[in-house]
Design a protein around this motif. Structure first.
Motif, PDB file in Angstrom:
ATOM      1  N   GLN A 171      66.519  10.136  34.239  1.00 12.36           N
ATOM      2  CA  GLN A 171      66.744   9.745  32.851  1.00 12.36           C
ATOM      3  C   GLN A 171      65.565  10.134  31.977  1.00 12.36           C
ATOM      4  O   GLN A 171      64.408   9.887  32.320  1.00 12.36           O
ATOM      5  CB  GLN A 171      66.954   8.228  32.761  1.00 12.36           C
ATOM      6  CG  GLN A 171      67.122   7.694  31.353  1.00 12.36           C
ATOM      7  CD  GLN A 171      68.422   8.160  30.719  1.00 12.36           C
ATOM      8  OE1 GLN A 171      69.499   7.910  31.245  1.00 12.36           O
ATOM      9  NE2 GLN A 171      68.322   8.846  29.594  1.00 12.36           N
ATOM     10  N   GLY A 172      65.856  10.756  30.833  1.00 14.41           N
ATOM     11  CA  GLY A 172      64.833  11.000  29.827  1.00 14.41           C
ATOM     12  C   GLY A 172      64.745   9.780  28.926  1.00 14.41           C
ATOM     13  O   GLY A 172      65.719   9.422  28.266  1.00 14.41           O
ATOM     14  N   THR A 173      63.595   9.110  28.878  1.00 17.84           N
ATOM     15  CA  THR A 173      63.499   7.843  28.140  1.00 17.84           C
ATOM     16  C   THR A 173      62.043   7.498  27.854  1.00 17.84           C
ATOM     17  O   THR A 173      61.119   8.187  28.289  1.00 17.84           O
ATOM     18  CB  THR A 173      64.164   6.705  28.954  1.00 17.84           C
ATOM     19  OG1 THR A 173      64.143   5.500  28.185  1.00 17.84           O
ATOM     20  CG2 THR A 173      63.441   6.480  30.260  1.00 17.84           C
ATOM     21  N   ARG A 174      61.844   6.408  27.147  1.00 16.12           N
ATOM     22  CA  ARG A 174      60.522   5.817  26.999  1.00 16.12           C
ATOM     23  C   ARG A 174      60.329   4.801  28.115  1.00 16.12           C
ATOM     24  O   ARG A 174      61.285   4.378  28.767  1.00 16.12           O
ATOM     25  CB  ARG A 174      60.399   5.129  25.652  1.00 16.12           C
ATOM     26  CG  ARG A 174      60.393   6.072  24.488  1.00 16.12           C
ATOM     27  CD  ARG A 174      60.259   5.321  23.185  1.00 16.12           C
ATOM     28  NE  ARG A 174      58.943   5.522  22.588  1.00 16.12           N
ATOM     29  CZ  ARG A 174      58.618   5.111  21.376  1.00 16.12           C
ATOM     30  NH1 ARG A 174      59.487   4.451  20.654  1.00 16.12           N
ATOM     31  NH2 ARG A 174      57.417   5.334  20.906  1.00 16.12           N
ATOM     32  N   ALA A 175      59.100   4.374  28.292  1.00 15.58           N
ATOM     33  CA  ALA A 175      58.804   3.446  29.383  1.00 15.58           C
ATOM     34  C   ALA A 175      59.577   2.154  29.244  1.00 15.58           C
ATOM     35  O   ALA A 175      59.962   1.524  30.231  1.00 15.58           O
ATOM     36  CB  ALA A 175      57.302   3.157  29.409  1.00 15.58           C
ATOM     37  N   SER A 176      59.851   1.728  28.006  1.00 10.44           N
ATOM     38  CA  SER A 176      60.575   0.486  27.782  1.00 10.44           C
ATOM     39  C   SER A 176      62.046   0.588  28.163  1.00 10.44           C
ATOM     40  O   SER A 176      62.705  -0.415  28.394  1.00 10.44           O
ATOM     41  CB  SER A 176      60.464   0.082  26.308  1.00 10.44           C
ATOM     42  OG  SER A 176      61.075   1.076  25.489  1.00 10.44           O
ATOM     43  N   LEU A 230      60.210  11.727  31.924  1.00 16.78           N
ATOM     44  CA  LEU A 230      61.377  11.837  32.790  1.00 16.78           C
ATOM     45  C   LEU A 230      61.219  10.808  33.900  1.00 16.78           C
ATOM     46  O   LEU A 230      60.251  10.834  34.649  1.00 16.78           O
ATOM     47  CB  LEU A 230      61.471  13.248  33.374  1.00 16.78           C
ATOM     48  CG  LEU A 230      62.649  13.520  34.311  1.00 16.78           C
ATOM     49  CD1 LEU A 230      63.954  13.464  33.536  1.00 16.78           C
ATOM     50  CD2 LEU A 230      62.491  14.885  34.974  1.00 16.78           C
ATOM     51  N   TYR A 231      62.175   9.900  33.983  1.00 13.26           N
ATOM     52  CA  TYR A 231      62.120   8.816  34.953  1.00 13.26           C
ATOM     53  C   TYR A 231      63.132   9.073  36.071  1.00 13.26           C
ATOM     54  O   TYR A 231      64.285   9.434  35.814  1.00 13.26           O
ATOM     55  CB  TYR A 231      62.427   7.478  34.278  1.00 13.26           C
ATOM     56  CG  TYR A 231      61.279   6.964  33.435  1.00 13.26           C
ATOM     57  CD1 TYR A 231      60.571   5.838  33.817  1.00 13.26           C
ATOM     58  CD2 TYR A 231      60.900   7.632  32.273  1.00 13.26           C
ATOM     59  CE1 TYR A 231      59.509   5.374  33.052  1.00 13.26           C
ATOM     60  CE2 TYR A 231      59.851   7.178  31.508  1.00 13.26           C
ATOM     61  CZ  TYR A 231      59.160   6.047  31.897  1.00 13.26           C
ATOM     62  OH  TYR A 231      58.109   5.601  31.144  1.00 13.26           O
TER      63      TYR A 231
END
Length: 199
Positions: free
Chosen positions: A32-37, A17-18
């Motif tokens: 935002q729920g995401t990958r680091a990229s 979670l960013y």
């Protein structure tokens, strides 16, 4: 964009979670729920195990409680692929539930605080000549209210004074599409007049 990251103990590959600063024009922040990229995004869950969510309130009373503080629109619906047609849902200055068309700068649909419905008007109550005006369809030019039925079916406009038996259709106007005839019915739904296909 600076961000804080919350990751699960088993997610060393960048899932998380960013939270951070996302818009320099409006100074908006993001979650935002995401990958680091940032190339893969994921659903964001709020209170998945229960509880209410409040926006503009510290005591939400339902699953989602939006409080605008004063008259205003608390929900905006838009499609990024559309150049127009953004709609807002909220409570207007007359305490009506309203749908607002931002492109036309006009209210399209209103449920008044008296339970009356207006389509094309923000004040259905003003059309009442024998209170109340429960449904008003308005336009500055010609206006149409259509009842669409199948080519071999019947369209009904019923007048009721009860919820059982013939009181549900004590009076009615009917159009039979299979015979192209219009009829009027009264009392217990009995036919009193008919205009056939020949006029």
């Amino acid at each position: 964009r600076a961000a804080a990251v919350i990751r699960g103990s088993n997610h060393d590959n960048g899932y998380g979670l960013y939270m951070g600063y996302g818009n320099s024009t409006t100074d908006a922040q993001y979650i935002q729920g995401t990958r680091a990229s940032g190339t893969t995004v994921f659903p964001l869950l709020l209170n998945p195990y229960g509880g209410n969510v409040g926006i503009g309130t510290t005591s939400p009373s339902t699953k989602l409680h939006v409080n605008t503080g004063s008259a205003g629109y608390g929900l905006t619906l838009a499609a990024s692929s559309q150049t127009s047609g953004t709609y807002q849902l909220g409570i207007d200055s007359s305490s009506n539930l309203a749908i607002f068309d931002t492109a036309a700068s006009s209210q399209r649909f209103v449920i008044s605080n008296q339970g009356n419905v207006g389509i094309g008007t923000s004040s259905p109550n003003s059309y009442a000549f024998n209170d109340p005006a429960k449904l008003v369809v308005a336009n500055t030019g010609n206006s149409t209210l259509s009842i669409a039925s199948g080519s071999s079916s019947i369209g009904y406009l019923a007048f009721a004074d009860g919820t059982s038996g013939t009181s549900r259709y004590a009076g009615s106007v009917q159009y039979n599409h299979s015979t192209n005839a219009m009829s009027m019915h009264t009392t217990d739904g009995s036919e009193r007049m008919r205009i056939d296909s020949s006029g």
